[in-house]
Design an enzyme around this catalytic site. Structure first.
Site, mmCIF file in Angstrom:
data_model
loop_
_atom_site.group_PDB
_atom_site.id
_atom_site.type_symbol
_atom_site.label_atom_id
_atom_site.label_comp_id
_atom_site.label_asym_id
_atom_site.label_seq_id
_atom_site.Cartn_x
_atom_site.Cartn_y
_atom_site.Cartn_z
ATOM 1 C CB SER A 1 -0.956 0.002 1.196
ATOM 2 O OG SER A 1 -0.222 -0.012 2.392
ATOM 3 C CE1 TYR B 1 12.394 -2.348 11.146
ATOM 4 C CE2 TYR B 1 14.622 -1.439 11.216
ATOM 5 C CZ TYR B 1 13.513 -1.848 10.491
ATOM 6 O OH TYR B 1 13.527 -1.784 9.118
ATOM 7 C CB SER C 1 17.142 -3.096 7.845
ATOM 8 O OG SER C 1 17.717 -1.923 8.377
#
Ligand code: NAD
Length: 308
Positions: free
Chosen positions: A11, A152, A139
């Site tokens: 999205s 994270y 990442s």
């Protein structure tokens, strides 16, 4: 025949851009299933897809945190998934003392178990056909810890360990795994984090830690996005190269300006060079806020890690 590519989290951001790029491949090599948790947000993607919509791109609902949603989505796809792109993800920043376990578990449910859930679902088909490619948007924080990003980074480290392990088995089945490792990317990701942070109170956190978080880390992080942040298009170019490669790499960093920082871990296996250097960058170097990672070439680092 075109390869079917299933992408999660389309999205916005990298997922949206990747879906559109692949659907517009001049050689029409891909049939894209662009998925998102909330179909109410499909307008931007559909507008960007243009005439590819309904041709080389279809939109489908997929919540990576739900077994039912994954099963439902895969049952709607005619044929099998040739390329799976695990892109859906979320961030979490802040002092550990002020974050709830539930928030941390949500990050792992999305970033780590979300990818695992999808892989479990597509793997039997890929193994039967002895072909497939699983791409994971990891990442640089899957390679190095970063202050106030403990959870994270842990979720991305988890992905790195999981997929490196799996790669060994899957080589035997002619299935490739690629971990793509961007540095900061200018998407809604950062805005969502900053919005979380601006209202969060981090209860139970001492004032000194809060001060480091709000007055040192947040401005430095904003500056890092501004100075070395990549566009989603740049990152997508790297992902497209990985997907179209005949022998896809296990790891692919997208931002060359991060290489010096990553190298600190290889240069010193005790880990203290990396920890001490990044500590120094944040807490000691007055030039960090202005120069971002260029600080690596200024006088504030030990000579042996300064690029020549
Ligand atoms: P983004 O927030 O625009 O995109 C993340 C997408 O994941 C969103 O569309 C979100 O709705 C979706 N998502 C979250 N939970 C979901 C769920 N349960 N089911 C399905 N979709 C879900 O940010 P982005 O930068 O495009 O992030 C994409 C990926 O890139 C993430 O995995 C992120 O960790 C990684 N990444 C981002 C950066 C950065 O600085 N932006 C840097 C390195 C890696």
């Amino acid at each position: 025949a075109p390869r079917t590519v299933l992408i999660s989290g389309c999205s916005s951001g990298i997922g949206l851009e990747l879906a559109v790029q692949l659907a517009h491949d001049p050689k029409k090599r891909y049939q894209v299933v662009a998925t998102m948790r909330d179909l109410g947000k499909k307008e931007t993607l559909e507008a960007a897809a243009g005439e590819a919509l309904g041709q080389t791109l279809t939109v489908a609902q997929l919540d990576v945190c739900s077994d039912e949603s994954v099963a439902q989505c895969l049952s709607c796809i005619q044929g099998e998934v040739d390329v799976l792109v695990n892109n859906a993800g979320m961030g979490l920043v802040g002092p550990l003392e002020g974050l709830s376990l539930a928030a941390m578990q949500n990050v792992f449910d999305t970033n780590f178990f979300g990818a695992v859930r999808l892989v479990k679902a597509v793997l039997p088909g890929m193994k039967r056909r002895r072909q497939g490619h699983i791409v994971v948007i990891s990442s640089v924080m899957g390679l190095q810890g970063v202050i106030f990003n403990d959870v994270y980074a842990a979720s991305k480290f988890a992905l790195e360990g999981f997929f490196e392990s799996l790669a060994i088995q899957l080589l035997q089945f002619n299935i490739f795994i690629s971990l793509v490792e961007p540095g900061p990317v200018v998407t809604e990701f950062e805005g969502k984090l900053l919005a979380q942070v601006s209202t969060a109170e981090f209860p139970g956190t001492d004032p000194e830690t809060l001060h480091y978080f709000r007055d040192l880390y947040l401005p430095a992080s904003r500056e890092l996005f501004r100075s070395v942040g990549q566009s989603p298009q740049d990152v997508v170019q790297a992902i497209v190269n990985v997907i179209s490669s005949a022998r896809p790499p296990l790891r692919r960093q997208t931002n060359i300006r991060y290489s010096p920082l990553i190298m600190l871990k290889t240069v010193d296996s005790s880990g203290s060079l990396y920890v001490r250097t990044t500590h120094r960058l944040l807490f000691r170097c007055p030039r960090l806020l202005n120069l971002g990672l260029q600080c690596l070439s200024c006088g504030c680092l030990p000579t042996r890690v300064r690029p020549r």
